[in-house]
Design a protein around this motif. Sequence first.
Motif, PDB file in Angstrom:
ATOM      1  N   MET A 417      13.525   3.491   0.650  1.00  0.00           N
ATOM      2  CA  MET A 417      12.989   2.652  -0.429  1.00  0.00           C
ATOM      3  C   MET A 417      11.684   1.982   0.009  1.00  0.00           C
ATOM      4  SD  MET A 417      14.752   2.931  -3.132  1.00  0.00           S
ATOM      5  CE  MET A 417      14.041   1.546  -3.980  1.00  0.00           C
ATOM      6  N   ARG A 418      11.629   1.504   1.271  1.00  0.00           N
ATOM      7  CA  ARG A 418      10.395   0.863   1.753  1.00  0.00           C
ATOM      8  C   ARG A 418       9.252   1.864   1.822  1.00  0.00           C
ATOM      9  NH1 ARG A 418      14.029  -1.810   5.275  1.00  0.00           N
ATOM     10  NH2 ARG A 418      13.560  -0.294   6.921  1.00  0.00           N
ATOM     11  N   THR A 419       9.549   3.094   2.246  1.00  0.00           N
ATOM     12  CA  THR A 419       8.508   4.125   2.314  1.00  0.00           C
ATOM     13  C   THR A 419       8.006   4.464   0.920  1.00  0.00           C
ATOM     14  OG1 THR A 419       9.558   5.026   4.288  1.00  0.00           O
ATOM     15  CG2 THR A 419       7.960   6.425   3.153  1.00  0.00           C
ATOM     16  N   TYR A 420       8.935   4.558  -0.034  1.00  0.00           N
ATOM     17  CA  TYR A 420       8.542   4.876  -1.413  1.00  0.00           C
ATOM     18  C   TYR A 420       7.666   3.770  -1.999  1.00  0.00           C
ATOM     19  CZ  TYR A 420       9.037   5.463  -6.452  1.00  0.00           C
ATOM     20  OH  TYR A 420       8.798   5.589  -7.795  1.00  0.00           O
ATOM     21  N   GLN A 421       8.031   2.506  -1.760  1.00  0.00           N
ATOM     22  CA  GLN A 421       7.230   1.405  -2.266  1.00  0.00           C
ATOM     23  C   GLN A 421       5.867   1.362  -1.590  1.00  0.00           C
ATOM     24  OE1 GLN A 421       7.968  -0.483  -4.755  1.00  0.00           O
ATOM     25  NE2 GLN A 421      10.105   0.083  -5.082  1.00  0.00           N
ATOM     26  N   ASP A 422       5.802   1.703  -0.304  1.00  0.00           N
ATOM     27  CA  ASP A 422       4.542   1.649   0.427  1.00  0.00           C
ATOM     28  C   ASP A 422       3.561   2.683  -0.092  1.00  0.00           C
ATOM     29  OD1 ASP A 422       2.988   0.609   2.816  1.00  0.00           O
ATOM     30  OD2 ASP A 422       3.040   2.760   3.227  1.00  0.00           O
ATOM     31  N   VAL A 423       4.069   3.862  -0.477  1.00  0.00           N
ATOM     32  CA  VAL A 423       3.178   4.907  -0.997  1.00  0.00           C
ATOM     33  C   VAL A 423       2.519   4.444  -2.283  1.00  0.00           C
ATOM     34  CG1 VAL A 423       3.132   7.223  -1.979  1.00  0.00           C
ATOM     35  CG2 VAL A 423       4.419   6.793   0.109  1.00  0.00           C
ATOM     36  N   GLU A 424       3.286   3.785  -3.165  1.00  0.00           N
ATOM     37  CA  GLU A 424       2.714   3.306  -4.421  1.00  0.00           C
ATOM     38  C   GLU A 424       1.793   2.107  -4.191  1.00  0.00           C
ATOM     39  OE1 GLU A 424       5.511   1.846  -7.270  1.00  0.00           O
ATOM     40  OE2 GLU A 424       4.324   2.569  -8.947  1.00  0.00           O
ATOM     41  N   THR A 425       2.143   1.277  -3.196  1.00  0.00           N
ATOM     42  CA  THR A 425       1.318   0.107  -2.920  1.00  0.00           C
ATOM     43  C   THR A 425      -0.050   0.499  -2.384  1.00  0.00           C
ATOM     44  OG1 THR A 425       3.321  -1.145  -2.444  1.00  0.00           O
ATOM     45  CG2 THR A 425       1.244  -2.076  -1.689  1.00  0.00           C
ATOM     46  N   GLN A 426      -0.122   1.560  -1.565  1.00  0.00           N
ATOM     47  CA  GLN A 426      -1.399   1.995  -1.003  1.00  0.00           C
ATOM     48  C   GLN A 426      -2.380   2.406  -2.099  1.00  0.00           C
ATOM     49  OE1 GLN A 426      -2.458   1.781   2.086  1.00  0.00           O
ATOM     50  NE2 GLN A 426      -0.524   0.844   2.707  1.00  0.00           N
ATOM     51  N   ARG A 427      -1.848   2.912  -3.213  1.00  0.00           N
ATOM     52  CA  ARG A 427      -2.722   3.339  -4.314  1.00  0.00           C
ATOM     53  C   ARG A 427      -3.492   2.151  -4.890  1.00  0.00           C
ATOM     54  NH1 ARG A 427      -5.676   4.037  -7.849  1.00  0.00           N
ATOM     55  NH2 ARG A 427      -5.767   5.699  -9.407  1.00  0.00           N
ATOM     56  N   PHE A 428      -2.876   0.953  -4.837  1.00  0.00           N
ATOM     57  CA  PHE A 428      -3.512  -0.234  -5.403  1.00  0.00           C
ATOM     58  C   PHE A 428      -3.945  -1.209  -4.321  1.00  0.00           C
ATOM     59  CE2 PHE A 428      -0.620   1.241  -8.753  1.00  0.00           C
ATOM     60  CZ  PHE A 428      -1.532   1.419  -9.770  1.00  0.00           C
ATOM     61  N   ALA A 429      -4.155  -0.715  -3.107  1.00  0.00           N
ATOM     62  CA  ALA A 429      -4.564  -1.611  -2.018  1.00  0.00           C
ATOM     63  C   ALA A 429      -5.917  -2.251  -2.310  1.00  0.00           C
ATOM     64  CB  ALA A 429      -4.599  -0.836  -0.698  1.00  0.00           C
ATOM     65  N   ILE A 430      -6.880  -1.450  -2.758  1.00  0.00           N
ATOM     66  CA  ILE A 430      -8.220  -1.982  -3.038  1.00  0.00           C
ATOM     67  C   ILE A 430      -8.170  -2.940  -4.228  1.00  0.00           C
ATOM     68  CG2 ILE A 430     -10.596  -1.377  -3.571  1.00  0.00           C
ATOM     69  CD1 ILE A 430      -9.659  -0.516  -0.813  1.00  0.00           C
ATOM     70  N   VAL A 431      -7.399  -2.582  -5.264  1.00  0.00           N
ATOM     71  CA  VAL A 431      -7.279  -3.461  -6.424  1.00  0.00           C
ATOM     72  C   VAL A 431      -6.647  -4.787  -6.023  1.00  0.00           C
ATOM     73  CG1 VAL A 431      -6.305  -3.694  -8.750  1.00  0.00           C
ATOM     74  CG2 VAL A 431      -7.100  -1.463  -7.950  1.00  0.00           C
ATOM     75  N   GLY A 432      -5.616  -4.729  -5.187  1.00  0.00           N
ATOM     76  CA  GLY A 432      -4.969  -5.958  -4.748  1.00  0.00           C
ATOM     77  C   GLY A 432      -5.884  -6.824  -3.887  1.00  0.00           C
ATOM     78  N   GLN A 433      -6.693  -6.202  -3.034  1.00  0.00           N
ATOM     79  CA  GLN A 433      -7.627  -6.971  -2.211  1.00  0.00           C
ATOM     80  C   GLN A 433      -8.680  -7.662  -3.062  1.00  0.00           C
ATOM     81  OE1 GLN A 433      -9.181  -4.296   0.724  1.00  0.00           O
ATOM     82  NE2 GLN A 433      -7.213  -4.006   1.736  1.00  0.00           N
ATOM     83  N   ARG A 434      -9.202  -6.967  -4.054  1.00  0.00           N
ATOM     84  CA  ARG A 434     -10.196  -7.591  -4.926  1.00  0.00           C
ATOM     85  C   ARG A 434      -9.563  -8.709  -5.743  1.00  0.00           C
ATOM     86  NH1 ARG A 434     -11.677  -5.038  -8.802  1.00  0.00           N
ATOM     87  NH2 ARG A 434     -10.627  -3.026  -8.676  1.00  0.00           N
ATOM     88  N   TRP A 435      -8.311  -8.562  -6.134  1.00  0.00           N
ATOM     89  CA  TRP A 435      -7.638  -9.629  -6.897  1.00  0.00           C
ATOM     90  C   TRP A 435      -7.445 -10.866  -6.023  1.00  0.00           C
ATOM     91  CZ3 TRP A 435      -6.713 -11.875 -11.150  1.00  0.00           C
ATOM     92  CH2 TRP A 435      -5.623 -12.720 -11.338  1.00  0.00           C
ATOM     93  N   GLU A 436      -7.088 -10.670  -4.768  1.00  0.00           N
ATOM     94  CA  GLU A 436      -6.901 -11.818  -3.877  1.00  0.00           C
ATOM     95  C   GLU A 436      -8.251 -12.449  -3.505  1.00  0.00           C
ATOM     96  OE1 GLU A 436      -4.715 -10.501  -0.538  1.00  0.00           O
ATOM     97  OE2 GLU A 436      -2.875 -10.099  -1.661  1.00  0.00           O
TER      98      GLU A 436
END
Length: 436
Positions: A417-436
């Motif tokens: 489950m952690r690996t599956y969530q990490d794969v989806e999270t990496q797709r929005f890593a740049i979006v999340g960084q810009r939001w923060e």
Amino acid sequence: MKRTPSKTVQPSKTIKSTRETKRYNTRGKPAPGGLAVRRWYDEPQGDCHEALFAHVAGIKNRQIRRRYELAVFQQMYVNALQNIWAGSSLFSATLSTALTSYSRISANVVKSCVDTATARIAKAKPRAFILPNKGDYKLKTKARLLQKFCDGAMKASGFYEQSEDVFRDGGIYGDGNVGLFAEDGALKARALKIDEVVIDQVDGMYDDPQEVHWEHPTPRTELLARYPEFEREIEEARMWWRGDMAFMSAKDLVNVVHTWRRPSTGQAKDGRHVVAICNATLLDEGYAKDYLPILRWHWTPPTYGPFGTGIALELEGMQWTITNIMRDIAESIHKYAVPRIFVDSLSGLSQHQITNELAVIKADLTRPPIFVTPQAMSPDVYQYVQWLIDQCFKQLGLSQLSAQSEKPAGLNSGVAMRTYQDVETQRFAIVGQRWE
């Protein structure tokens, strides 16, 4: 002796007092000869309201195509299909949901994707970190206490409550705006509506505009309380609503323009902050900061210009295709996939004896009645619709299972489950960084 003729005294005329009607050029129309309207920041201090309103109206007139697109994106998100024209507004007091109940989007993928992205990314609270560099214990303690103060200030300002709307607007329209203002001696955060923030497209060519305008309808009573010295001008200011919409609400609103202009250079003194109504400049003061108090968030940063790209624009073509196919499927099911009974015309069976609303067709048959339910659509059509929906989520990098709050079959262990969530999270890593 010459006699002077006496003068005849005329009776005095009664002069009726009339109220003078003043007209202001606040429409943003070009001056005669093709010249543009004068620059508002060259006007004398305290008397720039007319030029400022004309400037803001001119920007909005040049961006009428963008205003139309914003109305389209809003319709896609709120699940309504209506007739939109170039001057459509995002808000209408006369809009009736009852009239649009039969023109809904059957499978709204845009709303599902926007809400899913908001739930997964906007749940993180942006924070301002105070990090000392090679300090002693006293400095580290001071930084830690200052960190707590910043967290408390952001929470007290209401920023975290407003941030969800800002992120959602960025997903729908491409841009979200939050204003940080000092009101009544405290810092306040407010999510600004997308159509109320006005930025010149050329001024923001490199996504760093020098000035920003916030056009906001404000209650007349609030203006009278804040600016009592302009009581006569505020009472004479025209209402925000026009025509029949003025009778739809008892709220007396006045159109107010808030403008911030940064200094040209670090040492220049030409920065300006103005609060104006159509017939008066309520506040005109200097502005020395090198940033604007309206922070803008882009879902996808623009390549040129001040406006970003949102989820609704990315999925617009596929959403309309899905909507049209779903409408054809519903019409086909209603017209063709209806249970029918074929009855022998010589059997003497009365059609009125069948009372369960089934269609009865009499034909030359030599066998018992035949029950037939035709197929509405080919299976390829349903597969194509499902492929389009899957493609919408894949284009954004979202998992359709996440939108449905489900997990893939076979993922039961915590590591999986952690690996599956990490794969989806990496797709929005740049979006999340810009939001923060």
